[in-house]
Design an enzyme around this catalytic site. Sequence first.
Site, PDB file in Angstrom:
ATOM      1  CB  CYS A  73      15.129  13.705  59.313  1.00  0.00           C
ATOM      2  SG  CYS A  73      16.745  14.458  59.559  1.00  0.00           S
ATOM      3  CB  CYS A  75      15.389  16.088  56.500  1.00  0.00           C
ATOM      4  SG  CYS A  75      16.491  14.652  56.536  1.00  0.00           S
TER       5      CYS A  75
END
Length: 474
Positions: free
Chosen positions: A174, A177
Amino acid sequence: MARLFSKLKAIDFFKKIPSDLTEATLTGAWLSVLAAVIMVFLFAAELMSFLSTTTSTQLVVDRSPQNELLKLNFNISFPALSCEFATVDVSDSLGTRRMNLTKTVRKMPIDIEMMRVGSAVEDTSHKPGPKYDEEGRFDDDQDIDITTPLSHVNFEATLARYPIVIINFYAPWCHWCQRLEPTWEAATKEVHDKYPEWDGRIRFAKVDCTQEMDLCRDHFIQGFPSIRVFRKGHDDIMIGETHQHESYLGDRTKESLVAFADSLVPSAGQPHRKHAALAAAPKTSGCNLAGFVMVKKVPGTLSFVARSEGHSFDHAWMNMTHLVHSFHVGTRPSPRKYQQLRRLHPAGLTADWADKLRDQFFLSEHAQSTHEHYLQVVLTTIEPRRSRHAGSYDAYEYTAHSHTYQSDAIPSARITYDLSPIQILVQETARPWYQFLTTSCAIIGGVFTVAGILDALLYQSMKVVKKMNLGKQG
Protein backbone atom coordinates in the site's frame (compact mmCIF):
# COMPACT_ATOMS: atom_id res chain seq x y z
CA MET A 1 -100.83 39.56 -40.83
CA ALA A 2 -103.16 36.69 -41.65
CA ARG A 3 -101.78 36.58 -45.21
CA LEU A 4 -98.23 36.46 -43.82
CA PHE A 5 -99.07 33.51 -41.60
CA SER A 6 -100.80 31.85 -44.51
CA LYS A 7 -97.66 32.11 -46.65
CA LEU A 8 -95.52 30.94 -43.72
CA LYS A 9 -97.52 27.70 -43.61
CA ALA A 10 -96.21 26.90 -47.05
CA ILE A 11 -92.72 26.17 -45.72
CA ASP A 12 -93.95 23.77 -43.03
CA PHE A 13 -91.71 20.68 -43.13
CA PHE A 14 -94.19 18.73 -41.08
CA LYS A 15 -97.49 18.92 -42.94
CA LYS A 16 -100.26 17.18 -41.08
CA ILE A 17 -102.56 14.51 -42.43
CA PRO A 18 -106.13 14.52 -41.12
CA SER A 19 -106.71 11.74 -38.69
CA ASP A 20 -109.71 10.47 -40.61
CA LEU A 21 -107.40 9.79 -43.59
CA THR A 22 -105.02 7.58 -41.58
CA GLU A 23 -105.40 3.94 -40.70
CA ALA A 24 -104.03 2.20 -37.64
CA THR A 25 -102.91 -1.40 -37.94
CA LEU A 26 -101.87 -4.07 -35.44
CA THR A 27 -98.59 -4.58 -37.31
CA GLY A 28 -97.82 -0.87 -37.08
CA ALA A 29 -98.52 -0.96 -33.34
CA TRP A 30 -96.05 -3.80 -32.78
CA LEU A 31 -93.45 -2.03 -34.91
CA SER A 32 -94.00 1.20 -32.95
CA VAL A 33 -93.45 -0.59 -29.65
CA LEU A 34 -90.31 -2.30 -30.99
CA ALA A 35 -88.98 0.98 -32.41
CA ALA A 36 -89.58 2.76 -29.11
CA VAL A 37 -87.68 0.06 -27.22
CA ILE A 38 -84.80 0.24 -29.67
CA MET A 39 -84.76 4.05 -29.42
CA VAL A 40 -84.62 3.96 -25.63
CA PHE A 41 -81.89 1.31 -25.60
CA LEU A 42 -79.71 3.12 -28.15
CA PHE A 43 -80.26 6.48 -26.49
CA ALA A 44 -79.26 5.07 -23.08
CA ALA A 45 -76.14 3.49 -24.58
CA GLU A 46 -75.24 6.76 -26.29
CA LEU A 47 -75.78 8.68 -23.04
CA MET A 48 -73.46 6.31 -21.15
CA SER A 49 -70.87 6.70 -23.87
CA PHE A 50 -71.18 10.48 -23.64
CA LEU A 51 -70.78 10.47 -19.86
CA SER A 52 -67.73 8.18 -20.01
CA THR A 53 -64.28 9.16 -21.25
CA THR A 54 -61.92 7.76 -23.83
CA THR A 55 -58.14 7.62 -23.79
CA SER A 56 -55.77 8.36 -26.59
CA THR A 57 -52.12 7.26 -26.56
CA GLN A 58 -49.48 9.15 -28.50
CA LEU A 59 -45.73 8.86 -28.92
CA VAL A 60 -44.15 12.30 -28.84
CA VAL A 61 -40.69 13.73 -28.33
CA ASP A 62 -40.03 14.22 -24.61
CA ARG A 63 -41.68 17.47 -23.55
CA SER A 64 -39.93 17.75 -20.18
CA PRO A 65 -38.76 21.27 -19.28
CA GLN A 66 -35.21 22.10 -20.20
CA ASN A 67 -32.63 21.26 -17.50
CA GLU A 68 -35.24 19.33 -15.48
CA LEU A 69 -33.63 17.00 -12.93
CA LEU A 70 -34.54 13.36 -12.47
CA LYS A 71 -34.82 11.67 -9.07
CA LEU A 72 -33.21 8.25 -8.60
CA ASN A 73 -34.35 6.44 -5.44
CA PHE A 74 -32.45 3.44 -4.08
CA ASN A 75 -32.20 1.09 -1.11
CA ILE A 76 -29.35 -1.41 -1.49
CA SER A 77 -27.58 -3.65 1.04
CA PHE A 78 -23.92 -4.67 0.72
CA PRO A 79 -23.14 -7.39 3.31
CA ALA A 80 -19.35 -7.18 2.71
CA LEU A 81 -18.81 -3.42 2.19
CA SER A 82 -18.13 -1.44 5.36
CA CYS A 83 -19.94 1.86 5.95
CA GLU A 84 -16.52 3.31 6.80
CA PHE A 85 -15.62 3.40 3.09
CA ALA A 86 -18.91 2.90 1.22
CA THR A 87 -19.60 5.84 -1.09
CA VAL A 88 -22.10 6.83 -3.77
CA ASP A 89 -20.81 8.57 -6.91
CA VAL A 90 -22.69 9.98 -9.91
CA SER A 91 -21.35 10.76 -13.37
CA ASP A 92 -23.04 11.53 -16.70
CA SER A 93 -22.28 11.99 -20.38
CA LEU A 94 -22.01 15.78 -20.00
CA GLY A 95 -18.89 15.37 -17.87
CA THR A 96 -20.57 15.99 -14.51
CA ARG A 97 -18.95 13.92 -11.74
CA ARG A 98 -20.00 14.08 -8.10
CA MET A 99 -18.09 11.97 -5.61
CA ASN A 100 -19.12 10.65 -2.19
CA LEU A 101 -22.67 12.01 -2.00
CA THR A 102 -23.84 12.30 1.61
CA LYS A 103 -26.63 14.87 2.00
CA THR A 104 -29.38 12.62 0.64
CA VAL A 105 -27.80 9.23 1.41
CA ARG A 106 -28.14 7.31 4.67
CA LYS A 107 -25.66 4.62 5.72
CA MET A 108 -26.84 1.87 8.06
CA PRO A 109 -24.44 -0.81 9.38
CA ILE A 110 -25.61 -4.36 8.66
CA ASP A 111 -24.19 -7.79 9.38
CA ILE A 112 -23.44 -10.62 7.00
CA GLU A 113 -27.10 -11.67 7.20
CA MET A 114 -28.06 -8.13 6.13
CA MET A 115 -29.73 -7.39 9.47
CA ARG A 116 -29.39 -3.82 10.71
CA VAL A 117 -26.98 -3.29 13.59
CA GLY A 118 -26.84 -0.04 15.52
CA SER A 119 -27.79 3.40 14.25
CA ALA A 120 -27.14 5.20 10.98
CA VAL A 121 -23.57 6.33 10.32
CA GLU A 122 -23.01 10.05 9.99
CA ASP A 123 -20.83 11.04 7.09
CA THR A 124 -19.58 14.33 5.72
CA SER A 125 -18.75 14.98 2.11
CA HIS A 126 -15.38 16.19 0.84
CA LYS A 127 -13.47 15.26 3.96
CA PRO A 128 -9.85 16.42 3.59
CA GLY A 129 -7.33 13.61 3.49
CA PRO A 130 -4.91 13.18 6.41
CA LYS A 131 -1.58 14.98 6.30
CA TYR A 132 1.70 13.06 6.15
CA ASP A 133 5.26 13.91 7.01
CA GLU A 134 7.48 14.92 4.13
CA GLU A 135 9.03 11.98 2.35
CA GLY A 136 12.58 11.36 3.47
CA ARG A 137 12.17 13.13 6.81
CA PHE A 138 13.30 10.06 8.76
CA ASP A 139 15.86 8.77 6.29
CA ASP A 140 18.62 9.47 8.81
CA ASP A 141 16.92 7.19 11.33
CA GLN A 142 17.23 3.95 9.41
CA ASP A 143 17.91 2.05 12.62
CA ILE A 144 14.43 2.82 13.95
CA ASP A 145 12.40 -0.37 13.64
CA ILE A 146 11.25 -1.16 17.13
CA THR A 147 7.78 -2.45 16.34
CA THR A 148 7.51 -6.12 15.49
CA PRO A 149 4.17 -6.84 13.81
CA LEU A 150 1.65 -8.60 15.97
CA SER A 151 0.24 -11.95 14.93
CA HIS A 152 -2.82 -13.96 15.86
CA VAL A 153 -0.65 -15.69 18.45
CA ASN A 154 0.11 -12.63 20.60
CA PHE A 155 -2.62 -10.19 19.52
CA GLU A 156 -5.09 -10.82 22.34
CA ALA A 157 -2.31 -11.04 24.95
CA THR A 158 -0.97 -7.64 23.90
CA LEU A 159 -4.41 -6.04 24.14
CA ALA A 160 -4.95 -7.53 27.57
CA ARG A 161 -1.58 -6.30 28.88
CA TYR A 162 -2.01 -2.55 28.27
CA PRO A 163 -4.94 -0.21 28.97
CA ILE A 164 -4.55 1.48 25.58
CA VAL A 165 -3.10 -0.07 22.42
CA ILE A 166 -3.00 1.85 19.13
CA ILE A 167 -2.63 -0.55 16.21
CA ASN A 168 -1.75 0.20 12.61
CA PHE A 169 -3.31 -2.38 10.27
CA TYR A 170 -1.27 -2.11 7.09
CA ALA A 171 -0.28 -3.85 3.87
CA PRO A 172 3.33 -3.60 2.60
CA TRP A 173 2.22 -2.95 -1.00
CA CYS A 174 0.00 0.00 0.00
CA HIS A 175 1.35 3.42 -1.03
CA TRP A 176 -0.13 5.19 2.00
CA CYS A 177 1.23 2.49 4.32
CA GLN A 178 4.68 3.03 2.87
CA ARG A 179 4.32 6.77 3.50
CA LEU A 180 3.22 6.11 7.08
CA GLU A 181 5.83 3.46 7.96
CA PRO A 182 8.82 5.71 8.93
CA THR A 183 6.49 8.13 10.70
CA TRP A 184 4.86 5.29 12.64
CA GLU A 185 8.21 3.90 13.76
CA ALA A 186 9.46 7.35 14.86
CA ALA A 187 6.22 8.09 16.71
CA THR A 188 6.32 4.63 18.33
CA LYS A 189 9.86 5.21 19.62
CA GLU A 190 9.02 8.62 21.08
CA VAL A 191 5.79 7.41 22.74
CA HIS A 192 7.49 4.32 24.21
CA ASP A 193 10.37 6.47 25.48
CA LYS A 194 7.91 8.88 27.08
CA TYR A 195 5.73 6.10 28.51
CA PRO A 196 8.12 3.19 29.14
CA GLU A 197 7.21 -0.35 29.96
CA TRP A 198 7.02 0.28 33.69
CA ASP A 199 4.44 3.04 33.04
CA GLY A 200 2.35 0.53 31.10
CA ARG A 201 -0.50 2.84 30.06
CA ILE A 202 -0.15 2.96 26.27
CA ARG A 203 1.56 1.08 23.48
CA PHE A 204 1.82 1.35 19.68
CA ALA A 205 1.69 -1.81 17.56
CA LYS A 206 1.08 -2.89 13.99
CA VAL A 207 -0.38 -5.83 12.07
CA ASP A 208 0.65 -6.93 8.57
CA CYS A 209 -2.66 -7.81 6.92
CA THR A 210 -0.99 -9.71 4.09
CA GLN A 211 0.30 -12.15 6.72
CA GLU A 212 -2.67 -12.03 9.10
CA MET A 213 -5.65 -11.95 6.73
CA ASP A 214 -8.09 -13.65 9.10
CA LEU A 215 -7.12 -11.36 11.98
CA CYS A 216 -7.71 -8.26 9.86
CA ARG A 217 -10.99 -9.55 8.51
CA ASP A 218 -12.17 -10.35 12.04
CA HIS A 219 -11.76 -6.63 12.80
CA PHE A 220 -13.45 -5.60 9.52
CA ILE A 221 -10.36 -4.00 8.01
CA GLN A 222 -11.07 -3.09 4.38
CA GLY A 223 -8.79 -0.08 3.76
CA PHE A 224 -5.09 0.39 4.45
CA PRO A 225 -3.72 1.80 6.65
CA SER A 226 -6.42 1.63 9.34
CA ILE A 227 -5.42 2.91 12.77
CA ARG A 228 -7.57 1.49 15.56
CA VAL A 229 -7.60 2.19 19.30
CA PHE A 230 -8.18 -0.79 21.59
CA ARG A 231 -9.09 -0.28 25.26
CA LYS A 232 -8.57 -2.74 28.07
CA GLY A 233 -11.10 -3.52 30.79
CA HIS A 234 -13.17 -0.54 31.90
CA ASP A 235 -11.71 1.64 29.20
CA ASP A 236 -13.84 -0.09 26.56
CA ILE A 237 -16.69 1.98 25.24
CA MET A 238 -19.78 -0.14 25.85
CA ILE A 239 -22.66 0.12 23.37
CA GLY A 240 -25.35 -2.38 24.26
CA GLU A 241 -23.48 -5.57 25.11
CA THR A 242 -20.60 -5.05 22.67
CA HIS A 243 -17.19 -3.45 23.10
CA GLN A 244 -16.89 -0.46 20.80
CA HIS A 245 -13.30 0.27 19.80
CA GLU A 246 -12.41 3.39 17.95
CA SER A 247 -10.75 4.46 14.71
CA TYR A 248 -8.20 7.28 14.38
CA LEU A 249 -8.89 9.50 11.36
CA GLY A 250 -6.53 12.39 12.11
CA ASP A 251 -3.29 13.48 10.45
CA ARG A 252 -0.54 10.90 10.06
CA THR A 253 2.44 12.99 11.03
CA LYS A 254 4.73 12.18 13.92
CA GLU A 255 3.66 15.25 15.88
CA SER A 256 -0.06 14.44 15.40
CA LEU A 257 0.35 10.82 16.45
CA VAL A 258 2.40 11.70 19.54
CA ALA A 259 -0.05 14.45 20.51
CA PHE A 260 -2.91 12.01 20.04
CA ALA A 261 -1.19 9.48 22.30
CA ASP A 262 -0.61 12.17 24.95
CA SER A 263 -4.31 13.07 24.85
CA LEU A 264 -5.30 9.44 25.33
CA VAL A 265 -3.03 8.64 28.28
CA PRO A 266 -5.06 10.55 30.93
CA SER A 267 -8.14 8.42 30.06
CA ALA A 268 -6.36 5.15 30.88
CA GLY A 269 -8.30 3.42 33.64
CA GLN A 270 -11.27 5.77 33.42
CA PRO A 271 -14.34 3.76 32.42
CA HIS A 272 -16.53 4.73 29.46
CA ARG A 273 -14.56 7.81 28.53
CA LYS A 274 -14.72 8.34 24.79
CA HIS A 275 -12.12 10.46 23.05
CA ALA A 276 -13.59 13.37 21.07
CA ALA A 277 -11.14 12.99 18.17
CA LEU A 278 -12.03 9.34 17.54
CA ALA A 279 -14.71 7.87 15.31
CA ALA A 280 -16.43 4.60 16.08
CA ALA A 281 -14.70 1.75 14.28
CA PRO A 282 -16.99 -0.52 12.26
CA LYS A 283 -18.07 -3.65 14.10
CA THR A 284 -20.07 -5.12 11.22
CA SER A 285 -19.05 -6.24 7.79
CA GLY A 286 -21.71 -4.55 5.68
CA CYS A 287 -23.66 -1.41 4.94
CA ASN A 288 -27.13 -0.51 3.74
CA LEU A 289 -27.22 2.55 1.48
CA ALA A 290 -30.58 4.25 1.06
CA GLY A 291 -31.66 7.63 -0.25
CA PHE A 292 -31.92 9.46 -3.54
CA VAL A 293 -29.87 11.56 -5.95
CA MET A 294 -30.95 14.23 -8.43
CA VAL A 295 -29.41 13.80 -11.88
CA LYS A 296 -29.66 15.44 -15.27
CA LYS A 297 -31.85 13.73 -17.84
CA VAL A 298 -28.90 12.45 -19.85
CA PRO A 299 -27.17 9.05 -19.85
CA GLY A 300 -25.21 8.54 -16.64
CA THR A 301 -23.98 6.09 -14.03
CA LEU A 302 -24.69 5.69 -10.31
CA SER A 303 -21.73 3.92 -8.67
CA PHE A 304 -21.43 2.22 -5.28
CA VAL A 305 -17.76 1.74 -4.43
CA ALA A 306 -15.24 1.81 -1.57
CA ARG A 307 -13.43 5.14 -1.53
CA SER A 308 -11.33 7.12 0.97
CA GLU A 309 -8.60 9.71 0.79
CA GLY A 310 -5.53 8.30 2.47
CA HIS A 311 -6.50 4.64 2.20
CA SER A 312 -5.66 1.90 -0.27
CA PHE A 313 -7.79 -1.15 -1.00
CA ASP A 314 -6.90 -4.69 -1.92
CA HIS A 315 -9.13 -5.37 -4.90
CA ALA A 316 -9.08 -9.10 -4.23
CA TRP A 317 -10.59 -8.44 -0.78
CA MET A 318 -13.46 -6.35 -2.08
CA ASN A 319 -16.77 -8.21 -2.31
CA MET A 320 -19.59 -6.24 -3.95
CA THR A 321 -22.34 -8.80 -3.39
CA HIS A 322 -25.57 -6.85 -2.90
CA LEU A 323 -29.32 -7.05 -2.52
CA VAL A 324 -31.45 -4.39 -4.24
CA HIS A 325 -34.40 -3.77 -1.93
CA SER A 326 -35.76 -1.12 -4.29
CA PHE A 327 -34.70 1.13 -7.13
CA HIS A 328 -37.23 3.39 -8.79
CA VAL A 329 -37.11 6.52 -10.91
CA GLY A 330 -39.11 9.66 -10.18
CA THR A 331 -41.66 10.17 -7.41
CA ARG A 332 -43.90 7.43 -6.11
CA PRO A 333 -47.57 8.11 -7.02
CA SER A 334 -50.12 8.89 -4.36
CA PRO A 335 -52.96 6.33 -3.97
CA ARG A 336 -55.29 8.50 -6.08
CA LYS A 337 -52.74 8.92 -8.87
CA TYR A 338 -51.86 5.25 -8.71
CA GLN A 339 -55.50 4.36 -9.36
CA GLN A 340 -55.57 6.81 -12.30
CA LEU A 341 -52.38 5.29 -13.65
CA ARG A 342 -53.70 1.77 -13.23
CA ARG A 343 -56.92 2.71 -15.07
CA LEU A 344 -55.36 4.68 -17.92
CA HIS A 345 -52.03 2.96 -18.53
CA PRO A 346 -52.04 1.59 -22.12
CA ALA A 347 -50.98 -1.94 -21.11
CA GLY A 348 -52.06 -1.94 -17.47
CA LEU A 349 -49.72 -2.20 -14.49
CA THR A 350 -47.68 -5.25 -13.54
CA ALA A 351 -46.39 -5.93 -10.03
CA ASP A 352 -42.92 -4.64 -10.96
CA TRP A 353 -44.04 -1.89 -13.32
CA ALA A 354 -41.80 0.77 -11.69
CA ASP A 355 -39.12 -1.37 -10.01
CA LYS A 356 -37.69 -4.19 -12.12
CA LEU A 357 -34.71 -4.66 -9.72
CA ARG A 358 -36.78 -5.01 -6.56
CA ASP A 359 -35.60 -7.77 -4.16
CA GLN A 360 -33.01 -9.11 -6.59
CA PHE A 361 -29.77 -10.57 -5.17
CA PHE A 362 -26.45 -10.34 -7.01
CA LEU A 363 -23.60 -12.55 -5.79
CA SER A 364 -19.88 -12.01 -6.44
CA GLU A 365 -18.71 -15.54 -7.15
CA HIS A 366 -15.17 -14.51 -8.08
CA ALA A 367 -12.63 -11.98 -6.83
CA GLN A 368 -12.54 -8.49 -8.36
CA SER A 369 -16.11 -8.80 -9.65
CA THR A 370 -17.99 -5.68 -10.72
CA HIS A 371 -21.77 -5.73 -11.10
CA GLU A 372 -23.38 -3.50 -13.72
CA HIS A 373 -27.09 -2.91 -14.24
CA TYR A 374 -28.12 -1.22 -17.47
CA LEU A 375 -31.48 0.58 -17.33
CA GLN A 376 -33.46 2.05 -20.22
CA VAL A 377 -35.94 4.55 -18.79
CA VAL A 378 -39.20 5.58 -20.51
CA LEU A 379 -41.49 8.42 -19.42
CA THR A 380 -45.28 7.94 -19.49
CA THR A 381 -47.36 11.05 -18.81
CA ILE A 382 -50.97 10.55 -17.72
CA GLU A 383 -53.35 13.48 -18.27
CA PRO A 384 -56.80 12.83 -16.76
CA ARG A 385 -59.86 14.70 -18.06
CA ARG A 386 -60.39 16.67 -14.89
CA SER A 387 -57.56 19.00 -13.86
CA ARG A 388 -55.48 17.95 -16.85
CA HIS A 389 -52.50 20.10 -15.89
CA ALA A 390 -52.80 20.04 -12.10
CA GLY A 391 -53.66 16.34 -12.00
CA SER A 392 -51.20 15.05 -14.60
CA TYR A 393 -48.62 12.54 -13.45
CA ASP A 394 -45.24 11.48 -14.85
CA ALA A 395 -44.57 7.77 -14.41
CA TYR A 396 -41.12 6.39 -15.14
CA GLU A 397 -40.64 2.77 -16.11
CA TYR A 398 -37.45 0.99 -17.07
CA THR A 399 -36.07 -2.23 -18.42
CA ALA A 400 -33.11 -3.76 -16.58
CA HIS A 401 -30.25 -5.88 -17.86
CA SER A 402 -27.58 -7.01 -15.37
CA HIS A 403 -24.22 -8.68 -15.76
CA THR A 404 -21.04 -9.32 -13.75
CA TYR A 405 -17.49 -9.07 -15.02
CA GLN A 406 -13.94 -9.15 -13.65
CA SER A 407 -11.49 -6.30 -14.14
CA ASP A 408 -8.33 -4.83 -12.68
CA ALA A 409 -10.22 -1.76 -11.43
CA ILE A 410 -11.59 -1.61 -7.91
CA PRO A 411 -14.80 -3.70 -7.74
CA SER A 412 -18.03 -1.72 -7.65
CA ALA A 413 -21.77 -1.93 -8.25
CA ARG A 414 -22.82 0.33 -11.12
CA ILE A 415 -26.28 1.36 -12.29
CA THR A 416 -26.05 2.84 -15.77
CA TYR A 417 -29.21 4.60 -16.96
CA ASP A 418 -30.26 5.89 -20.36
CA LEU A 419 -33.43 7.89 -20.98
CA SER A 420 -35.55 7.44 -24.08
CA PRO A 421 -36.17 10.67 -26.05
CA ILE A 422 -39.70 9.42 -26.77
CA GLN A 423 -42.47 10.16 -24.29
CA ILE A 424 -45.72 8.18 -24.06
CA LEU A 425 -48.60 10.64 -23.64
CA VAL A 426 -51.91 9.22 -22.42
CA GLN A 427 -54.77 11.73 -22.52
CA GLU A 428 -58.27 11.20 -21.18
CA THR A 429 -60.88 13.03 -23.30
CA ALA A 430 -64.66 13.49 -23.21
CA ARG A 431 -67.00 13.64 -26.23
CA PRO A 432 -68.30 17.10 -27.21
CA TRP A 433 -71.92 17.82 -26.38
CA TYR A 434 -72.87 18.54 -29.99
CA GLN A 435 -71.78 15.05 -31.01
CA PHE A 436 -74.13 13.64 -28.41
CA LEU A 437 -77.04 15.71 -29.78
CA THR A 438 -76.21 14.75 -33.33
CA THR A 439 -76.01 11.07 -32.54
CA SER A 440 -79.21 11.20 -30.48
CA CYS A 441 -81.11 12.78 -33.34
CA ALA A 442 -79.67 10.23 -35.72
CA ILE A 443 -80.81 7.40 -33.45
CA ILE A 444 -84.38 8.70 -33.08
CA GLY A 445 -84.77 9.70 -36.72
CA GLY A 446 -83.04 6.61 -38.07
CA VAL A 447 -85.07 4.14 -36.02
CA PHE A 448 -88.32 6.01 -36.83
CA THR A 449 -87.54 6.02 -40.54
CA VAL A 450 -86.50 2.38 -40.69
CA ALA A 451 -89.59 1.39 -38.71
CA GLY A 452 -91.75 3.42 -41.11
CA ILE A 453 -90.21 1.71 -44.13
CA LEU A 454 -90.80 -1.72 -42.60
CA ASP A 455 -94.37 -0.79 -41.73
CA ALA A 456 -95.05 0.42 -45.29
CA LEU A 457 -93.57 -2.76 -46.78
CA LEU A 458 -95.62 -4.98 -44.50
CA TYR A 459 -98.80 -2.96 -45.12
CA GLN A 460 -98.43 -3.05 -48.89
CA SER A 461 -97.54 -6.74 -48.84
CA MET A 462 -100.64 -7.55 -46.87
CA LYS A 463 -102.81 -5.57 -49.33
CA VAL A 464 -101.35 -7.46 -52.26
CA VAL A 465 -102.00 -10.77 -50.54
CA LYS A 466 -105.63 -9.78 -49.85
CA LYS A 467 -106.17 -8.78 -53.48
CA MET A 468 -104.76 -12.08 -54.68
CA ASN A 469 -107.06 -13.96 -52.32
CA LEU A 470 -110.11 -11.97 -53.53
CA GLY A 471 -109.21 -12.65 -57.15
CA LYS A 472 -109.08 -16.37 -56.58
CA GLN A 473 -112.46 -16.31 -54.86
CA GLY A 474 -114.05 -14.38 -57.76
